[in-house]
Write a protein that holds these residues in place. Sequence first.
Motif, PDB file in Angstrom:
ATOM      1  N   ALA A  71      54.023 -27.251 -25.954  1.00  0.00           N
ATOM      2  CA  ALA A  71      52.870 -27.448 -25.323  1.00  0.00           C
ATOM      3  C   ALA A  71      52.638 -29.159 -24.992  1.00  0.00           C
ATOM      4  CB  ALA A  71      51.838 -26.922 -25.754  1.00  0.00           C
ATOM      5  N   ALA A  72      53.600 -29.861 -25.151  1.00  0.00           N
ATOM      6  CA  ALA A  72      53.469 -31.371 -25.272  1.00  0.00           C
ATOM      7  C   ALA A  72      52.759 -31.854 -24.153  1.00  0.00           C
ATOM      8  CB  ALA A  72      54.855 -32.062 -25.334  1.00  0.00           C
ATOM      9  N   PRO A  73      51.487 -32.648 -24.025  1.00  0.00           N
ATOM     10  CA  PRO A  73      51.014 -33.418 -22.954  1.00  0.00           C
ATOM     11  C   PRO A  73      51.812 -34.287 -22.260  1.00  0.00           C
ATOM     12  CG  PRO A  73      50.329 -34.435 -24.977  1.00  0.00           C
ATOM     13  CD  PRO A  73      51.181 -33.221 -25.375  1.00  0.00           C
ATOM     14  N   ASP A  74      51.538 -34.157 -20.951  1.00  0.00           N
ATOM     15  CA  ASP A  74      52.425 -35.242 -20.002  1.00  0.00           C
ATOM     16  C   ASP A  74      51.512 -36.658 -20.018  1.00  0.00           C
ATOM     17  OD1 ASP A  74      49.870 -34.824 -18.852  1.00  0.00           O
ATOM     18  OD2 ASP A  74      50.921 -33.891 -17.075  1.00  0.00           O
ATOM     19  N   GLN A  75      50.850 -37.269 -20.993  1.00  0.00           N
ATOM     20  CA  GLN A  75      50.195 -38.390 -21.037  1.00  0.00           C
ATOM     21  C   GLN A  75      49.538 -38.388 -22.613  1.00  0.00           C
ATOM     22  OE1 GLN A  75      47.362 -38.814 -18.169  1.00  0.00           O
ATOM     23  NE2 GLN A  75      45.767 -37.522 -18.993  1.00  0.00           N
ATOM     24  N   ASP A  76      49.234 -39.642 -22.935  1.00  0.00           N
ATOM     25  CA  ASP A  76      48.681 -39.663 -24.520  1.00  0.00           C
ATOM     26  C   ASP A  76      47.430 -39.371 -24.476  1.00  0.00           C
ATOM     27  OD1 ASP A  76      47.844 -40.752 -26.676  1.00  0.00           O
ATOM     28  OD2 ASP A  76      48.698 -42.936 -26.439  1.00  0.00           O
ATOM     29  N   PRO A  77      47.314 -38.201 -25.273  1.00  0.00           N
ATOM     30  CA  PRO A  77      45.667 -37.996 -25.206  1.00  0.00           C
ATOM     31  C   PRO A  77      44.662 -38.839 -25.877  1.00  0.00           C
ATOM     32  CG  PRO A  77      47.356 -36.382 -26.289  1.00  0.00           C
ATOM     33  CD  PRO A  77      48.088 -37.664 -26.022  1.00  0.00           C
ATOM     34  N   LEU A  78      45.371 -39.862 -26.392  1.00  0.00           N
ATOM     35  CA  LEU A  78      44.072 -40.970 -27.041  1.00  0.00           C
ATOM     36  C   LEU A  78      43.625 -41.912 -25.627  1.00  0.00           C
ATOM     37  CD1 LEU A  78      46.040 -42.254 -30.176  1.00  0.00           C
ATOM     38  CD2 LEU A  78      44.285 -40.069 -29.845  1.00  0.00           C
ATOM     39  N   ASP A  79      44.309 -41.841 -24.591  1.00  0.00           N
ATOM     40  CA  ASP A  79      43.894 -42.530 -23.439  1.00  0.00           C
ATOM     41  C   ASP A  79      42.464 -42.420 -23.129  1.00  0.00           C
ATOM     42  OD1 ASP A  79      46.216 -43.916 -23.442  1.00  0.00           O
ATOM     43  OD2 ASP A  79      47.055 -43.265 -21.858  1.00  0.00           O
ATOM     44  N   ASN A  80      42.050 -41.183 -22.793  1.00  0.00           N
ATOM     45  CA  ASN A  80      40.701 -41.035 -22.658  1.00  0.00           C
ATOM     46  C   ASN A  80      39.519 -41.060 -23.467  1.00  0.00           C
ATOM     47  OD1 ASN A  80      39.393 -39.656 -19.871  1.00  0.00           O
ATOM     48  ND2 ASN A  80      38.720 -37.977 -21.588  1.00  0.00           N
ATOM     49  N   LEU A  81      39.791 -41.499 -24.675  1.00  0.00           N
ATOM     50  CA  LEU A  81      39.002 -41.777 -25.686  1.00  0.00           C
ATOM     51  C   LEU A  81      37.995 -43.381 -25.371  1.00  0.00           C
ATOM     52  CD1 LEU A  81      40.622 -41.120 -29.270  1.00  0.00           C
ATOM     53  CD2 LEU A  81      39.113 -39.559 -27.782  1.00  0.00           C
ATOM     54  N   TRP A 242      57.468 -38.305 -34.373  1.00  0.00           N
ATOM     55  CA  TRP A 242      58.339 -37.473 -33.997  1.00  0.00           C
ATOM     56  C   TRP A 242      58.180 -36.849 -32.616  1.00  0.00           C
ATOM     57  CZ3 TRP A 242      62.920 -36.525 -36.195  1.00  0.00           C
ATOM     58  CH2 TRP A 242      63.025 -36.833 -37.693  1.00  0.00           C
ATOM     59  N   ASN A 243      56.924 -37.100 -31.790  1.00  0.00           N
ATOM     60  CA  ASN A 243      56.882 -36.902 -30.397  1.00  0.00           C
ATOM     61  C   ASN A 243      57.576 -37.737 -29.557  1.00  0.00           C
ATOM     62  OD1 ASN A 243      54.495 -34.786 -31.415  1.00  0.00           O
ATOM     63  ND2 ASN A 243      52.959 -36.633 -31.216  1.00  0.00           N
ATOM     64  N   LYS A 244      58.173 -38.465 -29.953  1.00  0.00           N
ATOM     65  CA  LYS A 244      59.204 -39.270 -28.946  1.00  0.00           C
ATOM     66  C   LYS A 244      60.276 -38.555 -28.575  1.00  0.00           C
ATOM     67  CE  LYS A 244      61.717 -41.411 -32.891  1.00  0.00           C
ATOM     68  NZ  LYS A 244      62.250 -42.925 -33.494  1.00  0.00           N
ATOM     69  N   PHE A 245      60.512 -37.470 -29.131  1.00  0.00           N
ATOM     70  CA  PHE A 245      61.571 -36.363 -28.912  1.00  0.00           C
ATOM     71  C   PHE A 245      61.067 -35.282 -27.774  1.00  0.00           C
ATOM     72  CE2 PHE A 245      63.300 -38.176 -32.614  1.00  0.00           C
ATOM     73  CZ  PHE A 245      64.181 -39.030 -32.257  1.00  0.00           C
ATOM     74  N   ALA A 246      59.697 -35.166 -27.568  1.00  0.00           N
ATOM     75  CA  ALA A 246      59.076 -34.048 -27.165  1.00  0.00           C
ATOM     76  C   ALA A 246      59.057 -34.360 -25.555  1.00  0.00           C
ATOM     77  CB  ALA A 246      57.744 -33.839 -27.691  1.00  0.00           C
ATOM     78  N   GLU A 247      59.614 -33.268 -24.881  1.00  0.00           N
ATOM     79  CA  GLU A 247      59.423 -33.284 -23.465  1.00  0.00           C
ATOM     80  C   GLU A 247      57.946 -32.486 -23.079  1.00  0.00           C
ATOM     81  OE1 GLU A 247      62.765 -31.371 -21.882  1.00  0.00           O
ATOM     82  OE2 GLU A 247      64.269 -32.850 -22.753  1.00  0.00           O
ATOM     83  N   ARG A 248      57.693 -32.900 -21.605  1.00  0.00           N
ATOM     84  CA  ARG A 248      56.588 -32.056 -21.259  1.00  0.00           C
ATOM     85  C   ARG A 248      56.639 -30.857 -21.255  1.00  0.00           C
ATOM     86  NH1 ARG A 248      54.826 -33.709 -15.468  1.00  0.00           N
ATOM     87  NH2 ARG A 248      53.274 -32.136 -15.652  1.00  0.00           N
ATOM     88  N   ALA A 249      55.660 -29.993 -21.493  1.00  0.00           N
ATOM     89  CA  ALA A 249      55.717 -28.331 -21.508  1.00  0.00           C
ATOM     90  C   ALA A 249      56.463 -27.934 -20.182  1.00  0.00           C
ATOM     91  CB  ALA A 249      54.228 -27.678 -21.550  1.00  0.00           C
ATOM     92  N   GLY A 250      57.200 -26.960 -20.448  1.00  0.00           N
ATOM     93  CA  GLY A 250      57.975 -26.704 -19.155  1.00  0.00           C
ATOM     94  C   GLY A 250      57.554 -25.153 -18.460  1.00  0.00           C
ATOM     95  N   GLU A 251      56.538 -24.525 -19.380  1.00  0.00           N
ATOM     96  CA  GLU A 251      56.036 -23.200 -18.960  1.00  0.00           C
ATOM     97  C   GLU A 251      54.807 -23.492 -17.851  1.00  0.00           C
ATOM     98  OE1 GLU A 251      54.965 -19.960 -17.870  1.00  0.00           O
ATOM     99  OE2 GLU A 251      56.079 -19.683 -19.579  1.00  0.00           O
ATOM    100  N   ALA A 252      55.048 -23.013 -16.488  1.00  0.00           N
ATOM    101  CA  ALA A 252      54.206 -23.146 -15.573  1.00  0.00           C
ATOM    102  C   ALA A 252      52.778 -22.722 -15.840  1.00  0.00           C
ATOM    103  CB  ALA A 252      54.956 -22.422 -14.442  1.00  0.00           C
ATOM    104  N   LYS A 253      52.723 -21.557 -16.468  1.00  0.00           N
ATOM    105  CA  LYS A 253      51.590 -21.089 -16.923  1.00  0.00           C
ATOM    106  C   LYS A 253      50.703 -21.861 -17.806  1.00  0.00           C
ATOM    107  CE  LYS A 253      52.769 -16.078 -16.027  1.00  0.00           C
ATOM    108  NZ  LYS A 253      52.803 -14.779 -16.636  1.00  0.00           N
ATOM    109  N   MET A 254      51.369 -23.015 -18.423  1.00  0.00           N
ATOM    110  CA  MET A 254      50.597 -23.700 -19.392  1.00  0.00           C
ATOM    111  C   MET A 254      50.350 -24.974 -18.803  1.00  0.00           C
ATOM    112  SD  MET A 254      50.014 -22.075 -22.207  1.00  0.00           S
ATOM    113  CE  MET A 254      49.704 -23.256 -23.208  1.00  0.00           C
TER     114      MET A 254
END
Length: 383
Positions: A71-81, A242-254
């Motif tokens: 469920a990796a996000p497609d942008q940095d979650p810290l940006d919105n702070l 370790w998040n540098k290896f994570a791709e954005r979530a592929g499950e359409a329902k998520m």
Amino acid sequence: MVEDRARKLGFDTFAVTRPDSVPGLPDRLARWLVDGHHGDMAWMGDRADQRAAPSALWDDVRSIVMLGLNAAPDQDPLDNLARKDRGTIASYAQRRDYHEVIKGKLKEIGGLLSARSGRPAKVFVDTAPVMEKPLAAAAGLGWQGKHTVLISREFGNWMLLGAIYSAAELEPDAPGRDSCGTCRRCLDICPTGAFPEPYRLDARRCISYLTIEHAGPIPHEFREAIGNRIFGCDDCLAVCPWNKFAERAGEAKMAVRADLASPSLAELARLDDAAFRAFFAGTPVKRTGRDRFLRNVLIAIGNSGDPALAEEAARCLDDPAPVVRGAAVWACGQLLDDDRVGALRAMHAPIERDATVREEWHALNPCPSSAKGREPGAVTSRL
């Protein structure tokens, strides 16, 4: 194969462990509970024996299949702070409730396992006394990082976990190996100091706990640190290398709902119960209830530094829920000058019956120091 079907259903990881694969778990859990680090979550202790030992939950269990959904996000979650007039919702909660997405898939996999082995299986996704993270680490999906969350070499720390208890004897996989090394980014970024030491979390200081699980007023010592986080906190997750290896979530329902990525605090503060339920239908946010959520929104408004939002806080001083009124008092104290706060106090404090809200008014006496020197002119209609 069962594992092939699991991947076709959207699971990214599949591994097996034994129910006795984490022998130190009873002592770890007992220490955490004795230290009071579970806060108000009394249910963590109510069935502690079953959490600590899977066989105590179901004595027929012989194998545990752990599955993970990225469920990796497609942008940095810290940006919105930095967007103080907007709310920040934890990445996992900006999507459809993962319980609903995963449980049906787990049932199908559990059925396949039962059909192949001739033995029964039970499925769990954060709905029973199951310690998913240590079991997932024992199965080799990753390891529990210093922030206590599971970290995967392939997917970082964004995996959502599900468990299948099987009465069949399945071949276990090798456990994960801790690869945090000397890194302590997750510990150092925590706004409230929720980690008394590596690999230990004091939930009472955790923003996720405070904004989701905690039902009463948020303690004063944590309010400014909460910033604009209105449901959960991703800070310790977002900085994991370790998040540098994570791709954005592929499950359409998520997929992330665009309207939950950076919602307006002013609009959220106007939600009544029906509107709250409609707006957050199908998401994890709904389970907190409208009153607790508005408490969080008002804390964020108080932290915004924007006097224009004080009108929203002042309007909530008449809210039926004490936890909302109390947060509104604090927000007004943060945003308004002494004269305006005094006028609101004279209007509302004498008729306030709830002790916790009266304490909020008293805490502003003689005046809110953080409001000194602010320019007047923010709220007019209520004063």
